[in-house]
Design a protein around this motif. Sequence first.
Motif, PDB file in Angstrom:
ATOM      1  N   HIS A  71     -64.732  62.587 -40.598  1.00 12.84           N
ATOM      2  CA  HIS A  71     -64.499  62.247 -41.999  1.00 12.84           C
ATOM      3  C   HIS A  71     -63.069  61.749 -42.196  1.00 12.84           C
ATOM      4  CE1 HIS A  71     -65.875  62.377 -46.124  1.00 12.84           C
ATOM      5  NE2 HIS A  71     -64.725  62.898 -46.494  1.00 12.84           N
ATOM      6  N   VAL A  72     -62.862  60.942 -43.231  1.00 12.18           N
ATOM      7  CA  VAL A  72     -61.541  60.407 -43.523  1.00 12.18           C
ATOM      8  C   VAL A  72     -60.559  61.561 -43.749  1.00 12.18           C
ATOM      9  CG1 VAL A  72     -62.010  60.196 -46.009  1.00 12.18           C
ATOM     10  CG2 VAL A  72     -60.288  58.736 -44.961  1.00 12.18           C
ATOM     11  N   ASP A  73     -59.351  61.392 -43.234  1.00  7.77           N
ATOM     12  CA  ASP A  73     -58.266  62.383 -43.376  1.00  7.77           C
ATOM     13  C   ASP A  73     -58.455  63.661 -42.566  1.00  7.77           C
ATOM     14  OD1 ASP A  73     -56.592  60.918 -44.870  1.00  7.77           O
ATOM     15  OD2 ASP A  73     -57.109  61.806 -46.806  1.00  7.77           O
ATOM     16  N   ILE A 169     -62.251  71.072 -33.830  1.00  8.90           N
ATOM     17  CA  ILE A 169     -61.990  71.683 -35.139  1.00  8.90           C
ATOM     18  C   ILE A 169     -60.483  71.582 -35.357  1.00  8.90           C
ATOM     19  CG2 ILE A 169     -62.192  73.742 -36.568  1.00  8.90           C
ATOM     20  CD1 ILE A 169     -64.587  74.584 -34.907  1.00  8.90           C
ATOM     21  N   ASN A 170     -60.100  70.650 -36.213  1.00 13.46           N
ATOM     22  CA  ASN A 170     -58.675  70.282 -36.344  1.00 13.46           C
ATOM     23  C   ASN A 170     -57.990  71.040 -37.491  1.00 13.46           C
ATOM     24  OD1 ASN A 170     -56.342  68.818 -35.729  1.00 13.46           O
ATOM     25  ND2 ASN A 170     -56.860  67.171 -37.156  1.00 13.46           N
ATOM     26  N   LYS A 171     -56.675  70.946 -37.493  1.00 15.29           N
ATOM     27  CA  LYS A 171     -55.835  71.532 -38.545  1.00 15.29           C
ATOM     28  C   LYS A 171     -55.906  73.054 -38.564  1.00 15.29           C
ATOM     29  CE  LYS A 171     -56.274  67.387 -41.444  1.00 15.29           C
ATOM     30  NZ  LYS A 171     -56.092  66.808 -42.759  1.00 15.29           N
ATOM     31  N   ILE A 205     -58.207  72.847 -32.558  1.00 11.34           N
ATOM     32  CA  ILE A 205     -56.972  72.149 -32.206  1.00 11.34           C
ATOM     33  C   ILE A 205     -56.087  71.954 -33.442  1.00 11.34           C
ATOM     34  CG2 ILE A 205     -58.037  70.812 -30.329  1.00 11.34           C
ATOM     35  CD1 ILE A 205     -57.805  68.349 -32.320  1.00 11.34           C
ATOM     36  N   SER A 206     -54.834  71.625 -33.184  1.00  7.84           N
ATOM     37  CA  SER A 206     -54.008  71.062 -34.225  1.00  7.84           C
ATOM     38  C   SER A 206     -53.429  69.769 -33.679  1.00  7.84           C
ATOM     39  CB  SER A 206     -52.883  72.019 -34.626  1.00  7.84           C
ATOM     40  OG  SER A 206     -51.956  71.300 -35.420  1.00  7.84           O
ATOM     41  N   ALA A 207     -53.907  68.665 -34.200  1.00  7.54           N
ATOM     42  CA  ALA A 207     -53.413  67.368 -33.724  1.00  7.54           C
ATOM     43  C   ALA A 207     -51.945  67.239 -34.099  1.00  7.54           C
ATOM     44  CB  ALA A 207     -54.238  66.242 -34.333  1.00  7.54           C
ATOM     45  N   LEU A 208     -51.605  67.739 -35.284  1.00 10.12           N
ATOM     46  CA  LEU A 208     -50.237  67.597 -35.786  1.00 10.12           C
ATOM     47  C   LEU A 208     -49.256  68.399 -34.945  1.00 10.12           C
ATOM     48  CD1 LEU A 208     -48.886  66.193 -38.273  1.00 10.12           C
ATOM     49  CD2 LEU A 208     -48.849  68.450 -39.334  1.00 10.12           C
TER      50      LEU A 208
HETATM   51  P1  GDP Z   1     -57.932  60.131 -40.308  1.00  8.08           P
HETATM   52  O1  GDP Z   1     -58.208  59.511 -41.640  1.00  8.08           O
HETATM   53  O2  GDP Z   1     -59.098  60.979 -39.845  1.00  8.08           O
HETATM   54  O3  GDP Z   1     -57.507  59.158 -39.259  1.00  8.08           O
HETATM   55  O4  GDP Z   1     -56.766  61.201 -40.547  1.00  8.08           O
HETATM   56  P2  GDP Z   1     -55.208  61.111 -40.203  1.00  8.08           P
HETATM   57  O5  GDP Z   1     -54.991  61.229 -38.738  1.00  8.08           O
HETATM   58  O6  GDP Z   1     -54.649  59.920 -40.880  1.00  8.08           O
HETATM   59  O7  GDP Z   1     -54.696  62.451 -40.884  1.00  8.08           O
HETATM   60  C1  GDP Z   1     -54.782  62.697 -42.268  1.00  8.08           C
HETATM   61  C2  GDP Z   1     -53.696  63.640 -42.686  1.00  8.08           C
HETATM   62  O8  GDP Z   1     -53.880  64.931 -42.075  1.00  8.08           O
HETATM   63  C3  GDP Z   1     -52.293  63.184 -42.277  1.00  8.08           C
HETATM   64  O9  GDP Z   1     -51.405  63.497 -43.318  1.00  8.08           O
HETATM   65  C4  GDP Z   1     -51.999  64.026 -41.059  1.00  8.08           C
HETATM   66  O10 GDP Z   1     -50.618  64.264 -40.880  1.00  8.08           O
HETATM   67  C5  GDP Z   1     -52.712  65.314 -41.377  1.00  8.08           C
HETATM   68  N1  GDP Z   1     -53.124  66.028 -40.149  1.00  8.08           N
HETATM   69  C6  GDP Z   1     -53.777  65.533 -39.081  1.00  8.08           C
HETATM   70  N2  GDP Z   1     -53.941  66.502 -38.157  1.00  8.08           N
HETATM   71  C7  GDP Z   1     -53.404  67.637 -38.659  1.00  8.08           C
HETATM   72  C8  GDP Z   1     -53.281  68.974 -38.168  1.00  8.08           C
HETATM   73  O11 GDP Z   1     -53.688  69.323 -37.067  1.00  8.08           O
HETATM   74  N3  GDP Z   1     -52.672  69.871 -38.996  1.00  8.08           N
HETATM   75  C9  GDP Z   1     -52.185  69.534 -40.217  1.00  8.08           C
HETATM   76  N4  GDP Z   1     -51.621  70.468 -40.941  1.00  8.08           N
HETATM   77  N5  GDP Z   1     -52.291  68.279 -40.705  1.00  8.08           N
HETATM   78  C10 GDP Z   1     -52.880  67.337 -39.940  1.00  8.08           C
END
Ligand code: GDP
Length: 462
Positions: A71-73, A169-171, A205-208
Amino acid sequence: LMGLGLMANLNHPLDEDTLIMLADEIGVRINIKDTDHVSDEQEKEKRVGPKIVDKAADLQLRPPIITVMGHVDHGKTTLLDVIRQSRVAESEAGGITQHIGAYQVFINGKKITFIDTPGHEAFTAMRARGAQVTDITILVVAADDGVMPQTIEAINHAKAADIPIIIAINKIDKPNAQPDRVKQELTEHGLVPEDWGGDTICVPISALKEENINELLEMVLLVAEMEEIKANPNRYAEGIVIESELDKGRGPVATLLVKNGTMRIGDALLAGPVSGRVRAMIDDKGERINEAPPATPVEILGFSDVPAAGEFVEVLPDEKEARAVAEERKQALHQQDIQNESRISLEDLYEQIQQGKVKELNVIIKADVNGSIEALKGSLTKLGTEEVTVNIIHTGVGAINETDVDLASASNAIIIGFNVRPNTNARKYAEKEKVELRLYRVIYKAIEEIKDAMAGLLDPEL
Ligand code: GDP
């Protein structure tokens, strides 16, 4: 089936495990056809080059090709970036990465190829052309948001293409992360996590924060090993165009993923109605290379024209022959345009059933509310006969969009809109792709029409 605790009717799809169990129970042998194979057959059908049959002994494991969906974001782009950066950090050159549409990383001495476009648009656009590029899908689901409409779309796309799904499972760094809720929701869509007794791999996971990324990649390698993804590097190359453009200075430029064989400088190319000769190859680090083994993403200069994304590419022994075939195809395409050959439509459904051309009617349902979807789904599925089954391949609440058309085009489906309309782009796109859209305001009417179409009774003016 009841003995196995399953209530099913004639049209109820059964999963592989159930089929195997059932066959065992009643003592029959079954052969499960894998759709990957079918699509390879389709690709082969389109080829004209020397029909090389790879002997098992010639096949070697090749890197898996991965798409990231979700999904987006939910973090697709962040994940792809993090994985790409880890590669840059590791390479001694420490060089600049080029965006060519795909890249390769090294994990534990093994390579993985990533398609660098997040989302399923790229994926379905290619499948619409019968090309299956992806071996495994990573589905990103944000732990603070859960399964959302595009998550479900992605699941349906991967299922339709019969591609293994790994869940990221992100974030999980977020205080409001609820990984168990995500697992629960996935279960509702037929993906039961391993630790809950199913066979879906889920990696938190946490991609960030770059947490658990290596674990995720190790799981990719594990699944790749189980899938035994192989190719023969010692033969003429075959591949698929994943991106292409007309560059002002360099002429037609196309990024290919070599799926089998090895591509070399000087090779004669054929990609649909376009031919050419490999003048230069540039890899994902921006470096010129002379050969590209299986699963390598490579930018190619030397096409006579811009080949379309998703086009099957093959190397022929002779450039003149490639040019002649391309020319023939161009003419044939022109003819086809004239005949305005259409895809599946309700109007000629009956005829196609009678001719044995159609054994299933694939349907996508979009509606204003979930209740209508359930009602339509139930009634339409019951319309199946011995000759033709009705498959609901995707459903969703909301307007008909381009992704729906893509999926319909890839799966030769019709789209039913109930109290919803296509958006402008989707309507245009459906016209171009010749995907049939049917809009209804009364459920009874929708069911009547499809029933009539299956029986050859549909009013021709419709
Ligand atoms: P996409 O639309 O699926 O490509 O999502 P993005 O990669 O653009 O991420 C959307 C938002 O979520 C951005 O502001 C990222 O910094 C944030 N984000 C992505 N991964 C993580 C994560 O693991 N933890 C947190 N806290 N934020 C994340």
